[in-house]
Design an enzyme around this catalytic site. Sequence first.
Site, PDB file in Angstrom:
ATOM      1  N   GLN A  98       0.835  -1.194   0.000  1.00 26.51           N
ATOM      2  CA  GLN A  98       0.000   0.000   0.000  1.00 26.51           C
ATOM      3  C   GLN A  98       0.876   1.251   0.000  1.00 26.51           C
ATOM      4  OE1 GLN A  98      -2.355   1.566   3.389  1.00 26.51           O
ATOM      5  NE2 GLN A  98      -4.155   1.157   2.129  1.00 26.51           N
ATOM      6  N   TYR A 179      -5.976  11.050   4.135  1.00 25.49           N
ATOM      7  CA  TYR A 179      -4.595  11.300   3.733  1.00 25.49           C
ATOM      8  C   TYR A 179      -4.563  12.102   2.427  1.00 25.49           C
ATOM      9  CZ  TYR A 179      -3.601   8.158   7.564  1.00 25.49           C
ATOM     10  OH  TYR A 179      -3.539   7.600   8.828  1.00 25.49           O
ATOM     11  N   ARG A 226      -7.630   2.169  -2.654  1.00 27.91           N
ATOM     12  CA  ARG A 226      -8.510   2.143  -1.474  1.00 27.91           C
ATOM     13  C   ARG A 226      -9.146   3.513  -1.294  1.00 27.91           C
ATOM     14  NH1 ARG A 226      -8.097   0.971   5.095  1.00 27.91           N
ATOM     15  NH2 ARG A 226      -8.943  -1.098   4.720  1.00 27.91           N
ATOM     16  N   GLY A 317      -9.308  -6.578   8.836  1.00 29.84           N
ATOM     17  CA  GLY A 317      -8.137  -5.954   9.431  1.00 29.84           C
ATOM     18  C   GLY A 317      -7.797  -6.530  10.775  1.00 29.84           C
ATOM     19  N   ARG A 318      -8.421  -5.978  11.830  1.00 32.71           N
ATOM     20  CA  ARG A 318      -8.059  -6.378  13.193  1.00 32.71           C
ATOM     21  C   ARG A 318      -8.177  -7.871  13.480  1.00 32.71           C
ATOM     22  NH1 ARG A 318     -12.002  -2.594  15.626  1.00 32.71           N
ATOM     23  NH2 ARG A 318     -12.542  -2.263  13.436  1.00 32.71           N
TER      24      ARG A 318
END
Length: 373
Positions: A98, A179, A226, A317-318
């Site tokens: 990424q 971002y 993404r 993810g987690r």
Amino acid sequence: MPSLFDPITLGAIEAPNRILMAPLTRGRATGDSVPNALMAEYYTQRAGAGLIITEATGISRQGLGWPAAPGIWSEEQVEGWKQATVGVHEAGGRIILQLWHMGRLVHPDYLDGEQPVSASATTAPGHAYAPDGSKKDYAEARALDIGEIPGIIDDYRKAAANAMAAGFDGVQIHSANGYLIDQFLRENTNLRNDEYGGSPDNRTRLLDEVARAVAVEIGADRTAVRLSPNGETQGAFDSDPDTVFGLAAEKLSDIGIAFLELREPGPNGTFGQTEQPKVSPVIREKFDGPLVLNSDYGKAEAQADLDAGKADAIAFGRPFISNPDLVERFRRDIPLQGVAEDKGAWDYAPTWYMPGPKGYTDYPKAEESVAAE
């Protein structure tokens, strides 16, 4: 309809299942942003994912503002990442990198005191983590001069080339979570009046140009993106996400990228909450390639969205933090460790982001857990 365990083609990548590992910042690189053997071990442990999307990785010193996060702009970083790609491939996995530019979320302490850059002169809410781990107020960013934008695009291109040199199967352009690229997309962070601001067509221009440059460099079939289209994230917000992100999806579809991933929290999200409706139904109609959804999924919810045709794969993810063998646990209905209701890790320990193996590579696989009892 396909199951989570069916293979899927993601551009040039043949993934053996539809359980992707979402990008997770973990802060284990060196002070010079060089990946290391510990990181290689971590990713290799999780090679059972249909596809691993690495943690966000800085495309340049200007774009990186997180303690011990990795980069991909130097030869030393390329060599460091090779340990991870070799390990994952030898374990039968697939892995993409990424690409990250944090924009206004880079504190001046990372930039020898210089201002961070963004679409416009704005300041993010909250606090940044300085290189020493302390919290400091974000600084006001300066607007990128239009003459600087080609250099930013070239940084993404070079980073993509470096990723392929490091042995990755492709890249994902991080255009989400407030971002830099997201700062150009959203109306409250993009106040420009040139060809990169104002209309949705202009605000999606940087994303389009970055994606095209990367696709030319390494192939559209090895380029992913993404987005986080709904709700506020790190101070970035848009009141009409259907329009701007629908247009972004059309442009990315025209390029022919490998897949598009969306992070879409709901009103009860564990990392981010919003009442703003999900944009994935709009994007589903406008993007011709594989669509990957992410945010607070458990196994049942993930399969339900595949069954309903809402997505082609799901990124977790987690759950991958404390379950390196997540795919096998799902396949065999083995309870997850370190999670609540199969939705995400809840042991928000400092070890998530601290140096060393604790809370990183020391989670046992199911067979190891049984053997230890």
